[in-house]
Design a protein around this motif. Sequence first.
Motif, PDB file in Angstrom:
ATOM      1  N   MET A   1       0.831  -1.045  -0.062  1.00  0.00           N
ATOM      2  CA  MET A   1      -0.115   0.022   0.023  1.00  0.00           C
ATOM      3  C   MET A   1       0.957   1.103  -0.087  1.00  0.00           C
ATOM      4  N   ARG A   2       0.687   2.196  -1.026  1.00  0.00           N
ATOM      5  CA  ARG A   2       1.236   3.378  -1.036  1.00  0.00           C
ATOM      6  C   ARG A   2       0.632   4.478  -1.640  1.00  0.00           C
ATOM      7  N   GLN A   3       0.930   5.987  -1.299  1.00  0.00           N
ATOM      8  CA  GLN A   3       0.343   6.925  -1.917  1.00  0.00           C
ATOM      9  C   GLN A   3       0.865   6.810  -3.472  1.00  0.00           C
ATOM     10  N   ALA A   4      -0.129   7.003  -4.166  1.00  0.00           N
ATOM     11  CA  ALA A   4      -0.083   7.031  -5.579  1.00  0.00           C
ATOM     12  C   ALA A   4       0.203   8.429  -6.189  1.00  0.00           C
ATOM     13  N   GLY A   5       0.926   8.503  -7.142  1.00  0.00           N
ATOM     14  CA  GLY A   5       1.410   9.667  -8.041  1.00  0.00           C
ATOM     15  C   GLY A   5       0.930   9.771  -9.240  1.00  0.00           C
ATOM     16  N   THR A  58      -4.450   6.525  -2.548  1.00  0.00           N
ATOM     17  CA  THR A  58      -3.689   5.335  -2.065  1.00  0.00           C
ATOM     18  C   THR A  58      -4.026   4.091  -2.952  1.00  0.00           C
ATOM     19  N   LEU A  59      -2.830   3.326  -3.341  1.00  0.00           N
ATOM     20  CA  LEU A  59      -2.925   2.304  -4.213  1.00  0.00           C
ATOM     21  C   LEU A  59      -2.568   1.078  -3.521  1.00  0.00           C
ATOM     22  N   ALA A  60      -3.410   0.043  -3.528  1.00  0.00           N
ATOM     23  CA  ALA A  60      -3.023  -1.210  -2.874  1.00  0.00           C
ATOM     24  C   ALA A  60      -2.643  -2.094  -3.993  1.00  0.00           C
ATOM     25  N   GLU A  61      -1.534  -3.044  -4.006  1.00  0.00           N
ATOM     26  CA  GLU A  61      -0.932  -3.366  -4.979  1.00  0.00           C
ATOM     27  C   GLU A  61      -0.416  -4.854  -4.356  1.00  0.00           C
ATOM     28  N   VAL A  62      -0.454  -6.109  -5.467  1.00  0.00           N
ATOM     29  CA  VAL A  62      -0.145  -7.399  -4.930  1.00  0.00           C
ATOM     30  C   VAL A  62       1.430  -7.330  -5.384  1.00  0.00           C
ATOM     31  N   ARG A 111      -5.467   2.988   6.574  1.00  0.00           N
ATOM     32  CA  ARG A 111      -4.355   4.213   5.857  1.00  0.00           C
ATOM     33  C   ARG A 111      -5.206   5.493   5.936  1.00  0.00           C
ATOM     34  N   ALA A 112      -6.403   5.482   5.160  1.00  0.00           N
ATOM     35  CA  ALA A 112      -7.265   6.626   5.079  1.00  0.00           C
ATOM     36  C   ALA A 112      -7.255   7.528   6.376  1.00  0.00           C
TER      37      ALA A 112
END
Length: 168
Positions: A1-5, A58-62, A111-112
């Motif tokens: 999970m990370r902040q998206a750009g 925020t983007l959640a990725e595998v 996270r939010a």
Amino acid sequence: MRQAGPEDAAALSLVANAAFLDTYAMVLSGADLLAHCQKNNAIEVFAAWTRDPNTIVTLAEVEPGGVPIGYAVLTTPDFPIEQQPGDIELRRIYTMKQTHGSGVGPALMTRAAEDAIRLGHRRMLLGVWEHNDRARAFYERNGFRVIGTRRFQVGSEIHEDPVYALTL
């Protein structure tokens, strides 16, 4: 999970469209659903949000591979209710259906809330389709309470959606 750009806008658009179609394909007309996705989930919409200093995406990725599986958008509230100083809106929080029950949704919610508190906000607002029982139960389990309603239009359909609030 990370902040998206801005470089994540295409991936965000893709997961947004997939999750929205998966959630509402059986309840909304196809033309309305597609038009809504094309307008509200466009790459340009996500690019603008990631550039907005008042918005956190925020983007959640595998891992491995970085496949997008969910996202959340925290931004300036846009509700027809009386707002309080310190309000922020959780405009979007979606995960792919395959992740339901995996903890991705609760992690995005945590996270939010952490991001909202870090930015000095005291209350998080969100709107949800009135018939999305799964989402409503999720929000209520996370402490959100209904404080009003809003009209939300998808194509030709107008819905009276509840507006929820969570004191942070």
